[in-house]
Design a protein around this motif. Structure first.
Motif, PDB file in Angstrom:
ATOM      1  N   GLY A 120       0.791  -1.118   0.363  1.00  0.00           N
ATOM      2  CA  GLY A 120       0.237   0.024   0.279  1.00  0.00           C
ATOM      3  C   GLY A 120       0.896   0.850   0.350  1.00  0.00           C
ATOM      4  N   ARG A 121       1.991   0.698  -0.445  1.00  0.00           N
ATOM      5  CA  ARG A 121       3.386   2.511  -0.510  1.00  0.00           C
ATOM      6  C   ARG A 121       2.892   3.471  -1.158  1.00  0.00           C
ATOM      7  N   ASN A 122       2.805   4.546  -1.486  1.00  0.00           N
ATOM      8  CA  ASN A 122       3.724   5.195  -2.817  1.00  0.00           C
ATOM      9  C   ASN A 122       5.035   4.751  -3.835  1.00  0.00           C
ATOM     10  N   TRP A 123       4.589   4.820  -4.739  1.00  0.00           N
ATOM     11  CA  TRP A 123       6.353   4.752  -5.601  1.00  0.00           C
ATOM     12  C   TRP A 123       6.235   6.192  -6.079  1.00  0.00           C
ATOM     13  N   PHE A 124       7.486   6.870  -5.694  1.00  0.00           N
ATOM     14  CA  PHE A 124       8.121   8.282  -6.563  1.00  0.00           C
ATOM     15  C   PHE A 124       7.943   8.005  -7.459  1.00  0.00           C
ATOM     16  N   SER A 125       7.047   9.333  -8.403  1.00  0.00           N
ATOM     17  CA  SER A 125       7.225   8.934  -9.944  1.00  0.00           C
ATOM     18  C   SER A 125       7.445   9.910 -10.628  1.00  0.00           C
ATOM     19  N   PRO A 126       8.378  11.221 -10.390  1.00  0.00           N
ATOM     20  CA  PRO A 126       8.664  11.995 -11.033  1.00  0.00           C
ATOM     21  C   PRO A 126       8.765  11.899 -12.533  1.00  0.00           C
ATOM     22  N   PRO A 127       8.888  12.873 -13.525  1.00  0.00           N
ATOM     23  CA  PRO A 127       8.170  12.478 -14.694  1.00  0.00           C
ATOM     24  C   PRO A 127       9.825  12.621 -15.296  1.00  0.00           C
ATOM     25  N   GLY A 128      10.383  11.684 -16.180  1.00  0.00           N
ATOM     26  CA  GLY A 128      11.062  12.667 -17.736  1.00  0.00           C
ATOM     27  C   GLY A 128      12.651  11.586 -16.743  1.00  0.00           C
ATOM     28  N   ALA A 129      12.579  11.051 -15.670  1.00  0.00           N
ATOM     29  CA  ALA A 129      14.159  10.558 -15.031  1.00  0.00           C
ATOM     30  C   ALA A 129      14.248   8.997 -14.624  1.00  0.00           C
ATOM     31  N   ALA A 130      13.667   8.482 -14.636  1.00  0.00           N
ATOM     32  CA  ALA A 130      12.959   7.016 -14.395  1.00  0.00           C
ATOM     33  C   ALA A 130      12.119   6.325 -15.509  1.00  0.00           C
ATOM     34  N   LEU A 131      12.272   4.727 -15.218  1.00  0.00           N
ATOM     35  CA  LEU A 131      11.118   3.683 -16.138  1.00  0.00           C
ATOM     36  C   LEU A 131      10.121   3.308 -15.126  1.00  0.00           C
ATOM     37  N   TYR A 132       8.915   3.608 -15.456  1.00  0.00           N
ATOM     38  CA  TYR A 132       7.516   3.161 -14.777  1.00  0.00           C
ATOM     39  C   TYR A 132       7.041   1.492 -16.190  1.00  0.00           C
ATOM     40  N   SER A 133       7.319   0.949 -15.561  1.00  0.00           N
ATOM     41  CA  SER A 133       6.444   0.366 -16.788  1.00  0.00           C
ATOM     42  C   SER A 133       5.875  -1.447 -16.120  1.00  0.00           C
ATOM     43  N   THR A 134       4.563  -1.633 -17.067  1.00  0.00           N
ATOM     44  CA  THR A 134       3.972  -3.240 -16.441  1.00  0.00           C
ATOM     45  C   THR A 134       3.288  -3.462 -17.675  1.00  0.00           C
ATOM     46  N   VAL A 135       3.887  -5.122 -17.050  1.00  0.00           N
ATOM     47  CA  VAL A 135       3.847  -5.526 -18.540  1.00  0.00           C
ATOM     48  C   VAL A 135       2.630  -6.372 -18.047  1.00  0.00           C
ATOM     49  N   ILE A 136       1.523  -6.986 -18.676  1.00  0.00           N
ATOM     50  CA  ILE A 136       0.661  -7.643 -18.867  1.00  0.00           C
ATOM     51  C   ILE A 136       1.212  -9.051 -19.218  1.00  0.00           C
ATOM     52  N   LEU A 137       0.772 -10.628 -18.344  1.00  0.00           N
ATOM     53  CA  LEU A 137       0.962 -11.740 -18.918  1.00  0.00           C
ATOM     54  C   LEU A 137       0.250 -12.957 -18.596  1.00  0.00           C
ATOM     55  N   GLN A 138       0.474 -13.625 -18.886  1.00  0.00           N
ATOM     56  CA  GLN A 138      -1.107 -15.256 -19.126  1.00  0.00           C
ATOM     57  C   GLN A 138       0.092 -16.481 -18.707  1.00  0.00           C
ATOM     58  N   PRO A 139       0.237 -16.276 -17.909  1.00  0.00           N
ATOM     59  CA  PRO A 139       1.460 -17.715 -17.240  1.00  0.00           C
ATOM     60  C   PRO A 139       0.839 -19.003 -17.211  1.00  0.00           C
TER      61      PRO A 139
END
Ligand code: BTN
Length: 332
Positions: A122-141
């Protein structure tokens, strides 16, 4: 989002290309070419124009545009479809919304900035613009439910290998889902499942990587603990987020397919060999209870075995680890 891969390839050949040639090669009108060039400039591409010679691409912006991610990406699953956002509450949340549309496996959601980035417990993830990677991949294993938590380790292994390949420094895996480099957290993974009990439909693999932030960009509360690849490695130049993302997708696919075909032994061996946890005194919270002890082993099922001060062995299936070794802060 419109695709610009083709026109960019033509503009990036190192020599000027005329509007007429562009139109002919792309099979569109000169007005349409002009419109695409205008949009590309608005997106941050530096394109020079000469009335006699035509157009030439001088520089690309530091953005994760889908046509840039796709360029030279040789994956069959990861990134088959890409959704890109300048700003979004959370890529994991967007992935969840997409589940109602039966997304194709490997769908990737990326953002330059998250306004409500989520961490574990339930924590926050500090996510400012342009300097990091934020990605989610959808999988069906197609895996039994007990194996699913191990996919977080597979992602951690993929990311550690990516950074080793791209930057020649190998981050350690802090069980179960963080990567540490020289004692600082550079990445976190948030895995979420959807489906009925015992029948998984989708697995969402959300990964955040601190790439180019300066130390003072981090909120004071996490400044001591977190760091970016660039500042930890003391690089003058910015590190290419695109290069990291492409490489991560490639390696993630290899690791994922390998795990599906051969099981998790290799991923587990990597996590043990390059562990930031094993042998250390730790506190583990599973959201309800806190366990203290020395981290002894990562078991075949992906769980962590602790040895409490009493000598009792405790098995933790999932949780959040705090390293309490004094040397853990500096020595990794
Ligand atoms: C953690 O260490 O607590 C996990 C952090 C996971 C952050 C990533 S950033 C991309 C994806 N979208 C989110 O909202 N969270 C994950």
């Amino acid at each position: 989002m419109q695709e610009f891969g083709e026109i960019l390839d033509l503009l990036a050949k190192g020599e000027y290309v005329s509007g007429e040639d562009l139109a002919a090669k792309l099979g569109i009108t000169r007005a349409a070419v002009w419109k695409q060039l205008k949009t590309l400039r608005e997106l941050g591409y530096e394109i020079t124009a000469s009335s006699r010679k035509g157009y030439l691409l001088l520089a690309r912006p530091d953005r994760l545009y889908p046509w840039e991610v796709e360029k030279e990406l040789n994956t069959k699953i990861m990134g088959q479809r890409i959704e890109y956002y300048e700003q979004i509450p959370s890529t994991n949340r967007r992935a969840k919304e997409l589940l109602t549309e039966s997304p194709v496996e490997g769908t990737l959601i990326i953002a330059e900035e998250q306004t409500a980035g989520r961490g574990r417990l339930g924590r926050n993830w500090f996510s400012p613009p342009g300097a990091a990677l934020y990605s989610t991949v959808i999988l069906q294993p197609k895996l039994p439910p007990n194996d699913l938590p191990k996919l977080t380790l597979v992602a951690a292994v993929a990311l550690s290998k990516t950074i080793e390949r791209e930057l020649e420094q190998r981050p350690l895996v802090k069980w179960p889902n963080d990567l540490y480099l020289k004692g600082r957290k550079i990445s976190g993974i948030l895995t979420e499942l959807s489906g009925e009990l015992g029948r998984l439909e989708y697995l969402l693999l959300g990964v955040g990587v601190n790439v180019n932030q300066s130390p003072e960009d981090f909120p004071v509360e996490i400044r001591e603990k977190a760091g970016s690849l660039r500042s930890i490695l003391g690089r003058k130049e910015k590190i290419s987020r695109l290069g990291l993302l492409r490489s991560y997708l490639q390696i993630l696919e290899e690791e994922y397919l390998n795990a599906l075909q051969k099981g998790f032994a290799e991923s587990l061996a990597y996590c043990r060999r390059y562990s930031a946890t094993l042998g250390r005194r730790v506190e583990v919270t599973d959201g309800e209870r806190t366990y203290k002890g020395r981290a002894l082993m990562i078991e075949e099922d992906g769980s962590l075995i602790l040895e409490a001060e009493s000598g009792e062995k405790i098995k933790v299936i999932s949780g959040d680890v705090n390293l309490v070794d004094p040397d853990a802060q500096t020595g990794l």
